[in-house]
Design an enzyme around this catalytic site. Structure first.
Site, PDB file in Angstrom:
ATOM      1  N   SER A 179      25.926  27.965 -11.371  1.00 59.59           N
ATOM      2  CA  SER A 179      25.135  29.191 -10.693  1.00 59.59           C
ATOM      3  C   SER A 179      23.893  29.510 -11.544  1.00 59.59           C
ATOM      4  O   SER A 179      23.704  29.211 -12.618  1.00 59.59           O
ATOM      5  CB  SER A 179      26.086  30.474 -10.831  1.00 59.59           C
ATOM      6  OG  SER A 179      26.991  30.261  -9.962  1.00 59.59           O
ATOM      7  N   HIS A 213      24.010  37.155  -9.763  1.00 56.92           N
ATOM      8  CA  HIS A 213      25.354  37.377 -10.045  1.00 56.92           C
ATOM      9  C   HIS A 213      25.867  36.800 -11.311  1.00 56.92           C
ATOM     10  O   HIS A 213      26.964  37.062 -12.018  1.00 56.92           O
ATOM     11  CB  HIS A 213      26.260  36.659  -8.978  1.00 56.92           C
ATOM     12  CG  HIS A 213      26.328  35.154  -9.016  1.00 56.92           C
ATOM     13  ND1 HIS A 213      25.742  34.374  -8.310  1.00 56.92           N
ATOM     14  CD2 HIS A 213      27.197  34.454  -9.699  1.00 56.92           C
ATOM     15  CE1 HIS A 213      25.936  33.053  -8.669  1.00 56.92           C
ATOM     16  NE2 HIS A 213      26.799  33.173  -9.518  1.00 56.92           N
ATOM     17  N   ASP A 238      20.470  36.735  -4.167  1.00 58.74           N
ATOM     18  CA  ASP A 238      21.238  36.352  -5.405  1.00 58.74           C
ATOM     19  C   ASP A 238      20.125  35.638  -6.166  1.00 58.74           C
ATOM     20  O   ASP A 238      20.204  34.498  -6.487  1.00 58.74           O
ATOM     21  CB  ASP A 238      22.305  35.709  -5.012  1.00 58.74           C
ATOM     22  CG  ASP A 238      23.237  35.383  -6.411  1.00 58.74           C
ATOM     23  OD1 ASP A 238      22.940  35.805  -7.280  1.00 58.74           O
ATOM     24  OD2 ASP A 238      23.858  34.233  -6.259  1.00 58.74           O
TER      25      ASP A 238
END
Ligand SMILES: *[C@@H]1O[C@H](CO)[C@@H](O)[C@H](O)[C@H]1NC(C)=O
Ligand SMILES: *[C@@H]1O[C@H](CO)[C@@H](O)[C@H](O)[C@H]1NC(C)=O
Ligand SMILES: *[C@@H]1O[C@H](CO)[C@@H](O)[C@H](O)[C@H]1NC(C)=O
Ligand SMILES: *[C@@H]1O[C@H](CO)[C@@H](O)[C@H](O)[C@H]1NC(C)=O
Ligand SMILES: *[C@@H]1O[C@H](CO)[C@@H](O)[C@H](O)[C@H]1NC(C)=O
Ligand SMILES: *[C@@H]1O[C@H](CO)[C@@H](O)[C@H](O)[C@H]1NC(C)=O
Ligand SMILES: *[C@@H]1O[C@H](CO)[C@@H](O)[C@H](O)[C@H]1NC(C)=O
Ligand SMILES: *[C@@H]1O[C@H](CO)[C@@H](O)[C@H](O)[C@H]1NC(C)=O
Length: 870
Positions: A231, A75, A127
């Protein structure tokens, strides 16, 4: 965590003793060292951590898995379904603080970004991403790869692992300079335990289905977590002397929220995909075999138990005995009331301290008294809100205690609402002490504690504070009114009301106050608004001094200050909304705007939900000479409109003794109602020739203050408001006087005229009752005819003529007289006010007079003949 100097470098040795031929040593870090709620990492502890920058800005983390390969999250690179060009990205290796001159850091361009074909959105899984570096990293003590788990690798629930990154330290609170890598210990949660937490509606009432290939780590109680900017970074677990990457930071619901642990991509699930992508690279990533399977057994079982964490804040043994109540004692001034919001911080109004000398020298003499603490706490720091001096809504300061207190039953912090919190209309609230006020507040008059203005000295005698006398004032009960009512009462004409999840401009609680004559305006009092959800108390608002005499009082919502409070305190108890039980047809679906307002607040607002049973704030009981009771309608704070025949005997000119009651719902009023009574000092009639005029204005002995039980209605200048729905509002029985509303439609003048040929004074309105509604209201009290406009406000259209249920004296024709007599009476603008078609001939079809049976039948006949005639 304390900072140490760099530890001695460890020389990497080849590891020929591996059971499998692995061409890369992985997962080794500095041997000594052993985000949100995290702390600075030591340099060299996490040598695989990389920073991924897009056009020079840090966006995501990643981990080095081989000299030319970095593992991260998909992402980070896929926006709106499109993969970013690799050329926009660069990889920074061997960095610790991103601020310092990055001399030792290695920067690599990205040659390719690889993302699984079936990745679409984070919450659907897969992801992960692989970045091929344009040139291999130089391995050394600060740059080393992490080991990857094989697909058979199992990480036991409960294992303590570490997440690292340069992401936000709290929601919407970026890592401050010098941007030192943060580490946080997170415990792996079993799949069932995690699913159990995410199956319960949380922030935004969301639930979430965990998918294969995801894993959870964190704590039920929250507070330690990864956050925005982390992330793609690694979650690593130590096994033997190697660190394995169990997860890739993927997403969470907020950061560090209770029962919302972080969700990671389970790296082990993607062994095959990773191997496939890196095939042929030399050396490739290392997948050492797991040295031992984790023990399954008693340690694992409790984790699969579906237990959720309960809020740690906002619990009070009984309302009023607030365990967060703090008194700040500043030499030379009255104590200032605030609230404990964390182990170390007290929130209080800045206006208590704005005039104080704020040098640290002075803080030495300040003390904070907390419930159940043997001694007063010392103050280390005062942080006023930057806008406190000019913005009443920001009249806040945070005081840091020199020594954090142990939280228990008391002291215990109050919960603070998240910015998107929506306190449901009808929420049960209380008023709490706030600031220096109190003596002149509504409750203090009932025997609240009066603190003397004696300046406290160093070394208090604690006994004088540890047993506070009962404070009935802090028990003041309140019920939150709907946002529309609250927002519009203060007169923002046409303004649209913030929908739920947008911070409101004000919160309005309805509460029982001292009889208004006693206290006068309530402008000197300082109160906070505490609202309860699921037994947990939130500090919802602080008083708005400027709201003057209007009721309900408006409170400034505190939720807008959540980010500031958590930024300063790093650990205030911001809690998610706990009550979500508003229906799908609820307020959130309507776009609401405010009706026109007078300078004394809006007219025609009906509080919803009805607080304490008072449904019709303008409906008055007019008691004439202690005998007859008529309905009256409040048209301005000092004026009630009633039917003349009701208040004046025919031919009489003497004003009888008339009392008016507002805020009553029936002869036995609700215990929590707030009845208001006034004497009538004069009766005004318009000058009509001959006939007795139908409408009379009653002047009250004193004005009533706007409140949920007494608020003026709007008036309509003529016709019927477009799109309005109309009711006759009256009592079924003049003895018990419980208001009932019967739905009606208003007939056009022509139909009306035909129906009642020749017997109607000009300006009379006729109505047709909805099926079965005819008998709802009795007629002797002269019930009013009301309509609710499309905009939501209520307007008075007419009052019943003597002895009739169907005929009403219209307000419109008396506009000039009413406006002249009562300046504040509020007529809606006439625009679009009438749907009545232009009248043609006044020929009435035969047989439409009353003689032909019931009015309903007559109207039906009339409509029929009109249609036939074309
Ligand atoms: C995202 O994609 C949609 C349709 O594919 C497009 O209309 C929209 O403009 C895109 N948004 C951005 C920010 O690129
Ligand atoms: C993506 O495809 C792989 C291999 O076909 C499969 O194992 C995985 O479950 C898929 N993931 C998603 C999110 O569809
Ligand atoms: C919240 O979620 C529950 C269960 O999923 C549902 O019954 C309820 O209607 C939801 N409420 C709102 C306001 O969406
Ligand atoms: C779940 O928790 C309850 C209460 O803590 C405990 O009594 C029960 O034994 C637990 N169940 C399992 C399967 O661990
Ligand atoms: C102070 O006021 C300014 C201007 O209204 C606003 O931009 C800023 O966010 C406020 N500060 C805080 C901490 O709310
Ligand atoms: C807090 O509690 C812990 C143990 O419960 C105790 O060791 C510590 O002394 C307490 N601290 C304070 C400041 O009371
Ligand atoms: C309330 O405020 C008004 C105007 O600010 C002032 O005139 C009045 O004296 C105040 N009343 C009390 C009781 O302080
Ligand atoms: C609250 O105070 C402000 C001024 O500080 C004022 O403009 C506003 O009208 C008051 N009322 C509400 C409901 O916000």
């Amino acid at each position: 965590m304390s900072q140490h100097l760099l530890l001695p470098l460890v020389i990497l040795a080849p590891s020929p003793t591996q059971e499998e031929p692995e061409d890369l040593d992985c997962g080794r870090s500095e041997p000594s060292a052993r985000i949100m709620g995290g702390s600075d990492a030591q340099a060299g502890t996490w040598p695989w951590q990389v920073s991924l920058s897009q056009k020079g800005n840090h966006i995501c983390g990643g981990s080095l898995i081989a000299p030319s390969w970095v593992l991260s999250a998909a992402h980070c690179f896929v926006k709106n379904g499109t993969l970013d060009p690799a050329a926009e990205w660069s990889v920074l290796l061997g960095v610790h603080s991103q601020d310092w001159p990055l001399d030792d850091a290695q920067v690599r361009a990205v040659a390719a970004i690889l993302v699984p074909d079936n990745y679409s959105r984070v919450e659907l899984g897969a992801d992960l991403a692989l970045l091929r570096l344009a040139s291999p990293a130089r391995l050394g003590p600060a740059v080393r790869p992490v080991c990857l788990p094989r697909s058979s690798h199992r990480f036991a629930p409960g294992t303590a692992c570490w997440a690292t990154g340069w992401g936000d330290v709290q929601e919407a609170d970026p890592l401050p300079l010098p941007w030192v890598l943060q580490e946080v210990e997170l415990r792996l949660l079993g799949e069932a335990a995690c699913q159990c937490l995410y199956s319960r509606p949380g922030p935004f009432n969301l639930t979430f289905q965990l998918l294969p290939g995801m894993l959870c780590a964190g704590y039920r109680e929250g507070r330690r977590d990864t956050c925005q900017g982390d992330s793609g970074g690694p979650l690593v677990c130590e096994e033997g002397s190697r660190w394995f990457q169990a997860g890739i930071t993927s997403f969470g619901f907020g950061c560090g929220r209770r029962n919302r642990p972080g969700v990671f991509t389970a790296v082990a699930s993607y062994e095959a995909w990773i191997r496939e992508q890196v095939m042929g690279s030399e050396p490739g990533p290392a997948f050492p075999t797991q040295s031992r399977q984790p023990q399954s057994g008693p340690r694992e079982a409790p984790d699969e138990n579906c237990t959720i964490a309960l809020p740690e804040c906002g619990k009070a043994t009984r309302p009023g005995a607030w365990p967060w109540e703090a008194q700040v004692m500043v030499p030379g001034s009255r104590p200032c009331h605030g609230a404990l919001v964390s182990e170390s911080w007290v929130l209080a109004p800045a206006s208590c301290f704005l005039d104080s000398d704020r040098s640290p020298r002075y803080l030495d003499n300040w003390r904070v008294l907390l419930p159940s603490r043997p001694r007063a706490e010392q103050v280390a720091r005062l942080v006023p809100h930057e806008n406190a001096s000019w913005d009443d809504a920001s009249d806040l300061a945070l005081l840091q205690l020199r020594v954090p207190v142990n939280l228990s039953v008391a002291p215990r912090p109050v919960c603070l609402p998240q910015p998107e919190h929506y306190f449901l209309p009808g929420s049960r609230c209380r008023l709490g002490r706030w600031g220096r006020g109190g003596e002149q507040g509504p409750g203090a008059e009932r025997g609240g504690v009066a603190e003397g203005p004696t300046p406290p000295q160093r070394g208090f005698a604690p006994s004088s504070f540890s047993e506070p006398a009962p404070r009935p004032s802090t028990l003041l009960e309140a019920e939150l009114l709907g946002g529309w009512w609250c927002h519009c009462l203060y007169g923002r004409q046409g303004a649209s009301v913030p929908p739920p999840r947008d911070p409101p401009h004000a919160l309005c609680p309805a509460y029982q106050e001292e009889e208004e004559e006693a206290g006068g305006c309530w402008n000197d009092s300082s109160w906070s608004l505490l609202c309860r959800e699921e037994g947990t108390w939130f500090l919802a608002g602080i008083r708005n001094l400027s709201s003057g005499c209007l009721r309900p009082r408006a409170f400034f919502p505190l939720q807008t200050h959540g980010p500031w409070i958590s930024h300063v305190t790093r650990g205030a108890y911001l809690e998610d909304q706990l009550a979500w039980d508003w229906g799908p047809e609820g307020e959130e679906t309507k776009i609401q705007s405010c009706p026109p307002a007078t300078e004394h607040g809006a007219c025609g607002l009906r509080p919803e939900p009805a607080p304490m049973g008072v449904l019709w704030p303008w409906l008055a009981e007019v008691h004439v000479a202690g005998d007859q009771v008529c309905t009256g309608i409040l048209v301005a704070p000092g004026w009630v409109l009633a039917a003349t025949h009701c208040v004046l005997r025919r031919g009489s000119t003497t004003v009888p003794y008339i009392e008016v009651y507002l805020g009553r719902a029936g002869a036995s009023p609700l215990p929590q109602g707030h009845p208001v009574s006034r004497l009538v000092i004069s009766i005004r009639l318009p000058r009509h020739l001959g006939l007795q005029p139908p409408l009379a204005l009653l002047e009250l002995s004193s004005r009533v203050k706007p409140s949920p039980s007494a608020l003026p209605i709007c008036l309509h200048p003529g016709g019927i408001p477009l799109g309005a729905s109309c009711w006759v509002l009256g009592w079924k029985d003049p003895q018990d006087r419980v208001p009932v509303a019967a739905a009606v439609s208003i007939l056009t003048p022509r139909l009306c005229h035909c129906l009642y040929q020749g017997i109607l004074p000009p300006g009379t309105l006729c109505v047709l009752y909805a099926e079965g509604q005819e008998d709802r209201c009795e007629v002797t009290s002269a019930p009013p005819l009301l309509c609710q406009t499309e905009g939501g406000s209520w307007v008075l259209v007419g009052l019943a003529v003597r002895g009739s249920r169907e005929l009403f004296a219209a307000i419109g024709p008396e506009e000039a007289w009413i406006s002249q007599t009562v300046e504040e009476a509020h007529f809606l603008p006439p625009s679009g006010s009438s749907y009545w078609p232009p009248e043609g001939s006044d020929l009435c079809p035969p047989d439409t007079a009353r003689a032909s049976g019931t009015p309903r039948a007559a109207v039906f006949l009339l409509l029929l003949t009109s249609l036939i005639q074309g």
